[in-house]
Design an enzyme around this catalytic site. Structure first.
Site, short mmCIF file in Angstrom:
data_model
loop_
_atom_site.label_atom_id
_atom_site.label_comp_id
_atom_site.label_asym_id
_atom_site.label_seq_id
_atom_site.Cartn_x
_atom_site.Cartn_y
_atom_site.Cartn_z
N ASP A 216 36.24 37.38 42.06
CA ASP A 216 35.23 38.09 41.30
C ASP A 216 35.88 39.00 40.24
O ASP A 216 36.88 39.66 40.53
CB ASP A 216 34.41 38.94 42.29
CG ASP A 216 33.18 39.56 41.67
OD1 ASP A 216 32.35 38.80 41.16
OD2 ASP A 216 33.04 40.80 41.70
N GLU A 274 36.94 34.36 38.06
CA GLU A 274 35.79 34.57 37.16
C GLU A 274 36.35 35.28 35.94
O GLU A 274 36.72 36.45 36.00
CB GLU A 274 34.73 35.45 37.84
CG GLU A 274 33.52 35.65 36.96
CD GLU A 274 32.65 36.84 37.33
OE1 GLU A 274 31.47 36.84 36.99
OE2 GLU A 274 33.16 37.81 37.94
C1 NOJ Z 1 30.27 38.90 39.23
C2 NOJ Z 1 29.38 38.32 40.28
O1 NOJ Z 1 29.22 36.95 40.05
C3 NOJ Z 1 28.10 39.10 40.21
O2 NOJ Z 1 27.07 38.51 40.96
C4 NOJ Z 1 28.38 40.51 40.66
O3 NOJ Z 1 27.19 41.27 40.52
C5 NOJ Z 1 29.47 41.13 39.80
N1 NOJ Z 1 30.58 40.25 39.60
C6 NOJ Z 1 29.98 42.40 40.46
O4 NOJ Z 1 30.71 42.11 41.60
#
Ligand code: NOJ
Length: 530
Positions: A216, A274
């Site tokens: 993440d 990500e």
């Molecule tokens: C990206 C995640 O995909 C999302 O759902 C989340 O709210 C944020 N990061 C914070 O962790």
């Protein structure tokens, strides 16, 4: 691409949002026993791996992206035993399990943050997070900010991705940074203790048989020294630019090197970051041989249903991964973005285009990420105000509805909500009655359904696309069409208003029935020309 590539190189991942997949205990929220109970659905779809959104212990302020104990599974999802059973059952079917890892922040309920709150400014407890004094001669006490009950001026102008200031003030007057919700304080990655703890977490899950992690906010952990102001505090997630000081700071690469050094002890396991970074050279840095194995490239999510836009997204994603000799990745949707059926226009047109784009995506070399419900052609749902749960809704002061519309539970069977998702009609998000036409049960009974379509194209990808390189050959058929050859298969997408004459060859699949041998608008086909 050599013969002996790692398993994830061209794998199909299926993202499961556990709250919304299947509820086994009737509390209205999906859980891991529910996932295990529906593994046949996943297996028959023909995917190689599951990506599970976070299941660690969490108060669920951001539905698991606020982790209070990174080395245990939340009782809401069934505890650690439920995850171990899922891993065993998935592996028995040849499906790998990858988990979400949240290293940028913790929950405010994490014991570290609770200790930081009661400790003094400058203490070792505060050093695990990003605490600062406010701006101004008296630490920001001199000006009242209506956005914060305690008043004062935050240390800089950063905004939370979910809306409002990225700083919250604590009782003694200091502020802590949270790029997301106030319940998600950012960790201080300059503190070596933070990595030591993450290493324990990585090994904890890998030793339990997990096959890797989706990481993440992989572009967010390191913060620039001095925390300089943002030049554009109005930016939104999907339009993030690469000069945003909150993200993509050079220091992040050392963090990834640290993570990779642990992963190298577990060569079966993959990391997928990500990465909301759009400069190809910057993106590629994350994929250097001692950093992440793969990174989510979000260009296809941003692309309109337009040949030039789609081609640009594909070319750039190939080029970015190519700079690091890494596997490209493809995705049309996830739990953070509007479902593609709705993005492409909703209704029959939106669905037709989503099916067509699935064929474009699945023809591409690299790893593909499907999001649960995509195989049913689910649209986004317009939920009533009082049903909204995403912290974005409150933090944006009700100006942004947030992401709940793409997180509505899966419809499995039956003619009325909760459609076999739960025994409890009070599901955590309400399910639209019209989804009776979209249940897995209904679609299994209809050979023309979107579910059967996905099963077919996934099977064909496995049987006919023998990828030997991360590249495609573009063809020009018409201005309102996209055509490329990938692994010996021609993929044609008709974005125009008139049917398209298809090149000669064996038709493997089409996303809609041909019209007198021609490809209808808003559809795609795969053809073996050789
Ligand atoms: C990206 C995640 O995909 C999302 O759902 C989340 O709210 C944020 N990061 C914070 O962790």
């Amino acid at each position: 691409m050599s013969e002996a590539v790692p398993w994830w190189t061209n794998a199909i991942f299926y993202q499961i949002y556990p709250r919304s997949f299947a509820d086994s205990n009737g509390d209205g929220v999906g859980d891991l026993e529910g996932v295990t109970a529906h593994l046949d659905h996943v297996s028959e779809l023909g995917v190689d791996a599951i990506w599970l959104n976070p299941v660690m212990v969490s108060p669920m302020a951001d539905h698991g992206y606020d982790v209070a104990d990174p080395r245990d599974v939340d009782p809401l999802f069934g505890g650690l035993g439920a995850l171990e059973r899922l891993i065993t059952e998935a592996h028995a079917r040849g499906i790998r399990i990858t988990m979400d890892l949240v290293p940028n922040h913790t929950s405010s309920a994490h014991s570290w943050f609770q200790a930081a709150l009661t400790a003094a400014p400058g203490s070792v407890e505060r050093e695990r997070y990003i605490f600062r004094d406010g701006r101004g001669p008296s630490g920001g006490q001199e000006r009242s900010d209506p956005g914060n009950d305690l008043g004062g001026t935050p240390p800089n102008n950063w905004v939370s991705v979910f809306g409002g200031p990225a700083w919250t003030r604590v009782a003694d007057g200091q502020w802590y940074l949270h790029l997301f919700d106030a319940e998600q304080p950012d960790l201080n990655w300059d503190n070596p203790e933070v990595f030591s703890d993450l290493e324990k977490t990585l090994r904890f899950w890998l030793d339990r048989g997990v096959d890797g992690f989706r990481i993440d906010v992989a572009h967010g952990m390191a913060k620039p020294p001095g925390l300089p102001d943002m030049s554009n505090p109005d930016v939104e997630m999907l339009t993030l630019d690469d000069h945003d000081p909150r993200f993509n700071h050079e220091g992040v690469h050392d963090i990834h090197r640290g993570i990779r050094s642990v992963l190298d002890d577990y060569p079966h396991a993959v990391t997928i970051g990500e990465i909301w970074v759009f400069d190809n050279a910057d993106f590629a840095k994350y994929l250097r041989p001692d950093e992440l194995h793969m990174g989510f490239n979000f260009r296809l999510v941003r692309a309109e249903f337009d040949p030039a836009d789609i081609r640009g997204a594909v070319e750039n994603a190939l080029a970015a991964a190519g700079l690091a000799d890494a596997s490209p990745t493809w995705t049309l949707s996830n739990h953070d973005v509007e479902r593609e059926v709705s993005r492409y226009g909703d209704g029959a047109t939106g669905l037709a285009r989503a099916r067509a784009m699935a064929m474009v995506m699945l023809a591409l070399p690299g790893a593909v990420f499907l999001y649960n419900g995509e195989e049913l052609g689910l649209p986004n749902v317009d939920l009533p105000d009082d049903a909204l749960q995403d912290p974005v809704w409150e933090r944006s002061k009700h100006t942004e509805r947030g992401r709940d519309g793409c997180r509505v539970p899966m419809p499995w069977s039956g003619a009325a909500p909760p459609f076999g998702f739960s025994s409890n009609p009070d599901t955590w998000l309400p399910m639209p009655p019209e989804w009776s036409a979209l249940t897995v049960e209904r679609q299994l009974a209809d050979p023309d359904s979107t579910l059967h379509f996905f099963r077919t194209i996934l099977r064909l990808r496995h049987s006919h696309f023998h990828f030997t390189e991360f590249d495609v050959e573009w063809l020009q058929l018409r201005d309102d069409a996209l055509a490329f050859v990938s692994a010996g298969v021609l993929c044609v997408l008709n974005t125009g208003r008139t049917p398209l004459e298809l090149p000669a060859g064996e038709l493997l699949a089409a996303s809609a029935p041909l019209l007198e041998g021609q490809l209808p608008p808003d559809s795609a086909a795969w053809i073996v020309t050789g």
